[in-house]
Design a protein around this motif. Structure first.
Motif, PDB file in Angstrom:
ATOM      1  N   VAL A   1       0.859  -1.187   0.000  1.00 33.37           N
ATOM      2  CA  VAL A   1       0.000   0.000   0.000  1.00 33.37           C
ATOM      3  C   VAL A   1       0.891   1.232   0.000  1.00 33.37           C
ATOM      4  O   VAL A   1       1.779   1.369   0.856  1.00 33.37           O
ATOM      5  N   LEU A   2       0.664   2.121  -0.960  1.00 35.79           N
ATOM      6  CA  LEU A   2       1.386   3.394  -1.021  1.00 35.79           C
ATOM      7  C   LEU A   2       0.415   4.499  -0.625  1.00 35.79           C
ATOM      8  O   LEU A   2      -0.603   4.716  -1.307  1.00 35.79           O
ATOM      9  N   VAL A   3       0.705   5.181   0.459  1.00 35.66           N
ATOM     10  CA  VAL A   3      -0.131   6.287   0.928  1.00 35.66           C
ATOM     11  C   VAL A   3       0.554   7.590   0.533  1.00 35.66           C
ATOM     12  O   VAL A   3       1.742   7.798   0.828  1.00 35.66           O
ATOM     13  N   HIS A   4      -0.192   8.461  -0.144  1.00 36.06           N
ATOM     14  CA  HIS A   4       0.408   9.692  -0.665  1.00 36.06           C
ATOM     15  C   HIS A   4      -0.467  10.890  -0.341  1.00 36.06           C
ATOM     16  O   HIS A   4      -1.705  10.831  -0.446  1.00 36.06           O
ATOM     17  N   ASP A   5       0.168  11.994   0.038  1.00 38.14           N
ATOM     18  CA  ASP A   5      -0.546  13.229   0.342  1.00 38.14           C
ATOM     19  C   ASP A   5      -1.257  13.767  -0.900  1.00 38.14           C
ATOM     20  O   ASP A   5      -0.646  13.872  -1.974  1.00 38.14           O
ATOM     21  N   ALA A   6      -2.514  14.164  -0.740  1.00 34.19           N
ATOM     22  CA  ALA A   6      -3.253  14.768  -1.855  1.00 34.19           C
ATOM     23  C   ALA A   6      -2.586  16.042  -2.338  1.00 34.19           C
ATOM     24  O   ALA A   6      -2.699  16.413  -3.513  1.00 34.19           O
ATOM     25  N   ALA A   7      -1.886  16.734  -1.443  1.00 35.67           N
ATOM     26  CA  ALA A   7      -1.283  18.026  -1.778  1.00 35.67           C
ATOM     27  C   ALA A   7       0.187  17.902  -2.178  1.00 35.67           C
ATOM     28  O   ALA A   7       0.952  18.855  -2.061  1.00 35.67           O
ATOM     29  N   ARG A   8       0.589  16.718  -2.661  1.00 39.10           N
ATOM     30  CA  ARG A   8       1.940  16.547  -3.236  1.00 39.10           C
ATOM     31  C   ARG A   8       1.792  16.178  -4.719  1.00 39.10           C
ATOM     32  O   ARG A   8       1.974  15.028  -5.110  1.00 39.10           O
ATOM     33  N   PRO A   9       1.481  17.165  -5.554  1.00 43.00           N
ATOM     34  CA  PRO A   9       1.192  16.876  -6.960  1.00 43.00           C
ATOM     35  C   PRO A   9       2.420  16.710  -7.845  1.00 43.00           C
ATOM     36  O   PRO A   9       2.289  16.336  -9.016  1.00 43.00           O
ATOM     37  N   CYS A  10       3.602  16.988  -7.322  1.00 44.80           N
ATOM     38  CA  CYS A  10       4.804  17.008  -8.153  1.00 44.80           C
ATOM     39  C   CYS A  10       5.655  15.744  -8.050  1.00 44.80           C
ATOM     40  O   CYS A  10       6.754  15.695  -8.608  1.00 44.80           O
ATOM     41  N   VAL A  11       5.177  14.736  -7.332  1.00 40.08           N
ATOM     42  CA  VAL A  11       5.972  13.520  -7.187  1.00 40.08           C
ATOM     43  C   VAL A  11       6.282  12.938  -8.565  1.00 40.08           C
ATOM     44  O   VAL A  11       5.429  12.851  -9.433  1.00 40.08           O
ATOM     45  N   ARG A  12       7.526  12.570  -8.765  1.00 36.88           N
ATOM     46  CA  ARG A  12       7.974  12.061 -10.065  1.00 36.88           C
ATOM     47  C   ARG A  12       7.809  10.543 -10.135  1.00 36.88           C
ATOM     48  O   ARG A  12       8.015   9.850  -9.146  1.00 36.88           O
ATOM     49  N   ARG A  13       7.503  10.067 -11.330  1.00 37.89           N
ATOM     50  CA  ARG A  13       7.352   8.616 -11.502  1.00 37.89           C
ATOM     51  C   ARG A  13       8.636   7.889 -11.162  1.00 37.89           C
ATOM     52  O   ARG A  13       8.612   6.810 -10.568  1.00 37.89           O
ATOM     53  N   HIS A  14       9.782   8.482 -11.523  1.00 43.71           N
ATOM     54  CA  HIS A  14      11.025   7.752 -11.234  1.00 43.71           C
ATOM     55  C   HIS A  14      11.291   7.681  -9.733  1.00 43.71           C
ATOM     56  O   HIS A  14      11.968   6.751  -9.273  1.00 43.71           O
ATOM     57  N   ASP A  15      10.755   8.627  -8.953  1.00 47.48           N
ATOM     58  CA  ASP A  15      10.876   8.518  -7.496  1.00 47.48           C
ATOM     59  C   ASP A  15       9.976   7.417  -6.945  1.00 47.48           C
ATOM     60  O   ASP A  15      10.352   6.708  -6.011  1.00 47.48           O
ATOM     61  N   ILE A  16       8.776   7.284  -7.511  1.00 43.45           N
ATOM     62  CA  ILE A  16       7.902   6.170  -7.123  1.00 43.45           C
ATOM     63  C   ILE A  16       8.579   4.845  -7.475  1.00 43.45           C
ATOM     64  O   ILE A  16       8.610   3.905  -6.676  1.00 43.45           O
ATOM     65  N   ASP A  17       9.152   4.774  -8.686  1.00 41.61           N
ATOM     66  CA  ASP A  17       9.847   3.561  -9.110  1.00 41.61           C
ATOM     67  C   ASP A  17      11.011   3.252  -8.181  1.00 41.61           C
ATOM     68  O   ASP A  17      11.256   2.082  -7.835  1.00 41.61           O
ATOM     69  N   HIS A  18      11.748   4.289  -7.784  1.00 42.84           N
ATOM     70  CA  HIS A  18      12.897   4.098  -6.897  1.00 42.84           C
ATOM     71  C   HIS A  18      12.449   3.590  -5.537  1.00 42.84           C
ATOM     72  O   HIS A  18      13.068   2.678  -4.962  1.00 42.84           O
ATOM     73  N   LEU A  19      11.353   4.149  -5.010  1.00 40.25           N
ATOM     74  CA  LEU A  19      10.813   3.687  -3.734  1.00 40.25           C
ATOM     75  C   LEU A  19      10.444   2.210  -3.822  1.00 40.25           C
ATOM     76  O   LEU A  19      10.806   1.411  -2.943  1.00 40.25           O
ATOM     77  N   VAL A  20       9.733   1.841  -4.881  1.00 32.65           N
ATOM     78  CA  VAL A  20       9.320   0.453  -5.044  1.00 32.65           C
ATOM     79  C   VAL A  20      10.524  -0.473  -5.131  1.00 32.65           C
ATOM     80  O   VAL A  20      10.574  -1.531  -4.479  1.00 32.65           O
ATOM     81  N   SER A  21      11.534  -0.075  -5.908  1.00 31.81           N
ATOM     82  CA  SER A  21      12.708  -0.935  -6.082  1.00 31.81           C
ATOM     83  C   SER A  21      13.485  -1.097  -4.788  1.00 31.81           C
ATOM     84  O   SER A  21      14.055  -2.165  -4.526  1.00 31.81           O
ATOM     85  N   MET A  22      13.510  -0.075  -3.952  1.00 30.30           N
ATOM     86  CA  MET A  22      14.260  -0.124  -2.700  1.00 30.30           C
ATOM     87  C   MET A  22      13.515  -0.871  -1.603  1.00 30.30           C
ATOM     88  O   MET A  22      14.126  -1.421  -0.681  1.00 30.30           O
ATOM     89  N   VAL A  23      12.174  -0.885  -1.694  1.00 28.99           N
ATOM     90  CA  VAL A  23      11.366  -1.372  -0.575  1.00 28.99           C
ATOM     91  C   VAL A  23      10.740  -2.744  -0.832  1.00 28.99           C
ATOM     92  O   VAL A  23      10.492  -3.497   0.112  1.00 28.99           O
ATOM     93  N   ARG A  24      10.514  -3.112  -2.078  1.00 27.77           N
ATOM     94  CA  ARG A  24       9.691  -4.286  -2.369  1.00 27.77           C
ATOM     95  C   ARG A  24      10.277  -5.595  -1.840  1.00 27.77           C
ATOM     96  O   ARG A  24       9.543  -6.567  -1.670  1.00 27.77           O
ATOM     97  N   ASP A  25      11.578  -5.639  -1.586  1.00 31.97           N
ATOM     98  CA  ASP A  25      12.180  -6.843  -1.008  1.00 31.97           C
ATOM     99  C   ASP A  25      12.311  -6.752   0.510  1.00 31.97           C
ATOM    100  O   ASP A  25      12.863  -7.658   1.139  1.00 31.97           O
ATOM    101  N   GLN A  26      11.803  -5.656   1.081  1.00 32.57           N
ATOM    102  CA  GLN A  26      11.818  -5.491   2.529  1.00 32.57           C
ATOM    103  C   GLN A  26      10.570  -6.155   3.132  1.00 32.57           C
ATOM    104  O   GLN A  26       9.539  -6.277   2.474  1.00 32.57           O
ATOM    105  N   GLU A  27      10.671  -6.532   4.372  1.00 30.89           N
ATOM    106  CA  GLU A  27       9.525  -7.145   5.035  1.00 30.89           C
ATOM    107  C   GLU A  27       8.502  -6.095   5.464  1.00 30.89           C
ATOM    108  O   GLU A  27       7.296  -6.344   5.449  1.00 30.89           O
TER     109      GLU A  27
END
Length: 237
Positions: free
Chosen positions: A104-130
């Motif tokens: 589950v990714l929870v994101h602030d409604a008032a953060r409209p500038c988040v970049r796709r590559h930052d979302i991708d980076h978060l997923v790549s760094m976290v998806r193997d974490q428990e």
């Protein structure tokens, strides 16, 4: 065993009093679109996302005019008086569809500038974490702690201090249990990572772009507009 699904939650029941506007900040005009339309676009249209739950106030009179109000992969739920209640309501609505190890990714409604590559980076760094983790930025300024009269008590060592941003990404079961447990204990957590920490876990911080700002005050709106223009002019989000 099937691969975990990815779900998004956007708590958007707030009124944004610090903006000094009659319109909640998530519905303010930003380069010809509402703030929340940018935010939802960057999550809901991500190829990994299976669905998005947006938590809105019962008195919300603006959502029906938003670009994604009728999207088949978006579910509207009733928000609460605090962010934590909105997130918990969305998790409860998601429960019939989500497995315990889904993300589950929870994101602030008032953060409209988040970049796709930052979302991708978060997923790549976290998806193997428990447990999970969240986007943020290391603190660069000198930090001061004050008393109730704003007199400086001391300078805080900034090494290993971070600004916590969103999205914050956690396993569905872990986050749901942590949010319920914290609120049942009377702890009104201000973000999801706080609930995870309260439950005894240690999420990881993942550095992201500095333009992933949260619109909180009037001066943030033109700054967000500037960042969005820059992203459109050759810097893909």
């Amino acid at each position: 065993m099937s691969a975990p699904s990815f779900w998004c939650i956007v708590p958007a029941a707030g009124v944004g009093r610090r903006m000094g506007s009659k319109v909640p900040k998530q519905y303010l005009d930003l380069n010809g679109r509402s703030v929340i339309d940018y935010t939802i676009e960057r999550l809901l249209l991500h190829p990994m996302v299976d669905g998005l739950y947006v938590a809105l106030s019962e008195e919300d009179g603006w959502w029906d005019d938003s670009e994604f109000a009728g999207h088949p992969d978006l579910v509207r739920v009733t928000g609460g008086t605090e962010r934590c209640f909105s997130v918990l309501n969305a998790l409860a609505a998601l429960e019939p569809r989500a497995a315990a190890d889904d993300w589950v990714l929870v994101h602030d409604a008032a953060r409209p500038c988040v970049r796709r590559h930052d979302i991708d980076h978060l997923v790549s760094m976290v998806r193997d974490q428990e447990i999970g983790g969240l986007l943020g930025m290391p603190v660069r300024d000198t930090m001061k702690r004050t008393d109730s009269a704003d007199r400086i008590l001391n300078t805080v060592e900034r090494t290993h201090l971070w600004h916590a941003f969103t999205p914050q990404m956690f396993r569905f079961g872990t986050l749901f249990d942590a949010m319920r447990g914290a609120l049942e204990a009377g702890v009104l957590v201000t973000d999801e990572a706080s609930a995870i920490e309260w439950a005894g876990h240690q999420p990881i911080m993942v550095e992201c772009s500095a333009d992933n700002i949260k619109i909180t005050r009037p001066e943030d709106l033109p700054l967000a507009a500037y960042y969005l223009e820059r992203q459109r002019d050759g810097k893909p989000w």
